[in-house]
Design an enzyme around this catalytic site. Sequence first.
Site, PDB file in Angstrom:
ATOM      1  CB  THR A   1     -16.925  20.649 -24.230  1.00  0.00           C
ATOM      2  OG1 THR A   1     -16.636  21.176 -25.530  1.00  0.00           O
ATOM      3  CG2 THR A   1     -16.618  21.712 -23.195  1.00  0.00           C
TER       4      THR A   1
ATOM      5  CB  THR B   1     -14.844  12.825 -19.194  1.00  0.00           C
ATOM      6  OG1 THR B   1     -15.677  12.977 -18.042  1.00  0.00           O
ATOM      7  CG2 THR B   1     -14.420  11.366 -19.319  1.00  0.00           C
TER       8      THR B   1
ATOM      9  CD  GLU C   1     -20.850  19.293 -25.599  1.00  0.00           C
ATOM     10  OE1 GLU C   1     -19.927  19.335 -24.801  1.00  0.00           O
ATOM     11  OE2 GLU C   1     -22.026  19.101 -25.258  1.00  0.00           O
TER      12      GLU C   1
ATOM     13  CE  LYS D   1     -20.811  12.511 -15.385  1.00  0.00           C
ATOM     14  NZ  LYS D   1     -19.981  13.015 -16.431  1.00  0.00           N
TER      15      LYS D   1
HETATM   16  C1  5RP Z   1     -20.459  19.904 -21.864  1.00  0.00           C
HETATM   17  C2  5RP Z   1     -20.988  18.524 -21.743  1.00  0.00           C
HETATM   18  C3  5RP Z   1     -20.157  17.524 -21.041  1.00  0.00           C
HETATM   19  O1  5RP Z   1     -19.967  16.462 -21.920  1.00  0.00           O
HETATM   20  C4  5RP Z   1     -20.857  17.048 -19.801  1.00  0.00           C
HETATM   21  O2  5RP Z   1     -21.183  18.166 -19.001  1.00  0.00           O
HETATM   22  C5  5RP Z   1     -19.998  16.063 -18.984  1.00  0.00           C
HETATM   23  O3  5RP Z   1     -18.866  16.715 -18.497  1.00  0.00           O
HETATM   24  P1  5RP Z   1     -17.865  16.064 -17.480  1.00  0.00           P
HETATM   25  O4  5RP Z   1     -16.995  15.112 -18.221  1.00  0.00           O
HETATM   26  O5  5RP Z   1     -17.101  17.254 -16.931  1.00  0.00           O
HETATM   27  O6  5RP Z   1     -18.661  15.378 -16.401  1.00  0.00           O
HETATM   28  O7  5RP Z   1     -22.028  18.198 -22.223  1.00  0.00           O
HETATM   29  O8  5RP Z   1     -21.393  20.771 -22.437  1.00  0.00           O
END
Ligand code: 5RP
Length: 223
Positions: free
Chosen positions: A28, A31, A103, A121
């Site tokens: 989720t 990305t 997740e 990240k």
């Molecule tokens: C959702 C998550 C996402 O993987 C995390 O927040 C990264 O999201 P993004 O790709 O929008 O930066 O853990 O619960």
Amino acid sequence: MTQDELKALVGQAALQYVVPGEIVGVGTGSTVNKFIDALQSMKGNIKGAVSSSVASTERLKAIGVPVFDSNEVEEISVYIDCADEIDHRGFMIKGGGAALTREKIVAAQSKRFVCIADESKLVEVLGKFPVPVEVIPMATKRVMRQFAAMGGQAKLRMKDGSPLVTDNGQQILDVSGLAVRDPLAFENEVSQWPGVVTVGVFAHQKAAVCLLGTAAGVKTLSF
Ligand code: 5RP
């Protein structure tokens, strides 16, 4: 390249890990949304997906990918998801999108976690991004005090003026001020506090591979 372009780059690169004819685990976030967009090109070659959120399920269905309940499936070969932070050992903080519990469930039933992330990240020590923790509302204040005792500041996540409610009907605490130097020990400890549903440190369900979007292209990190 913009952050959005880097996300699209790794979303596309993740397709090479999807096993034709099989079910893929789908995470989720923004990305992962790029990955789902890319998945459209091979949707006829996969059996379907197990999704980690209502949001990803809707997106997968919209492009015509069959979505299976995780109870209908035993082992999944690959789980593709993003992260809020990932360190050089493949340990992650996740849950910025409030989907951490599902997740972790889908990651746990998958043989291989492929993390897709832009280079912002990658960190040395987890914890600059506040650690999300899904809690049963009755335990919220107590869990906040437990974090305070370990030097963290826990804040209840809000949405439109009310506490955010997860897909599982629970609440989220975001805990700042922590340096998570031993992710396994941290996950083990917080997971057994009464009322904690899931802690957003993914140490047991760490990444096997990270496809990192950089200005020079996709860098593959194996752990
Ligand atoms: C959702 C998550 C996402 O993987 C995390 O927040 C990264 O999201 P993004 O790709 O929008 O930066 O853990 O619960």
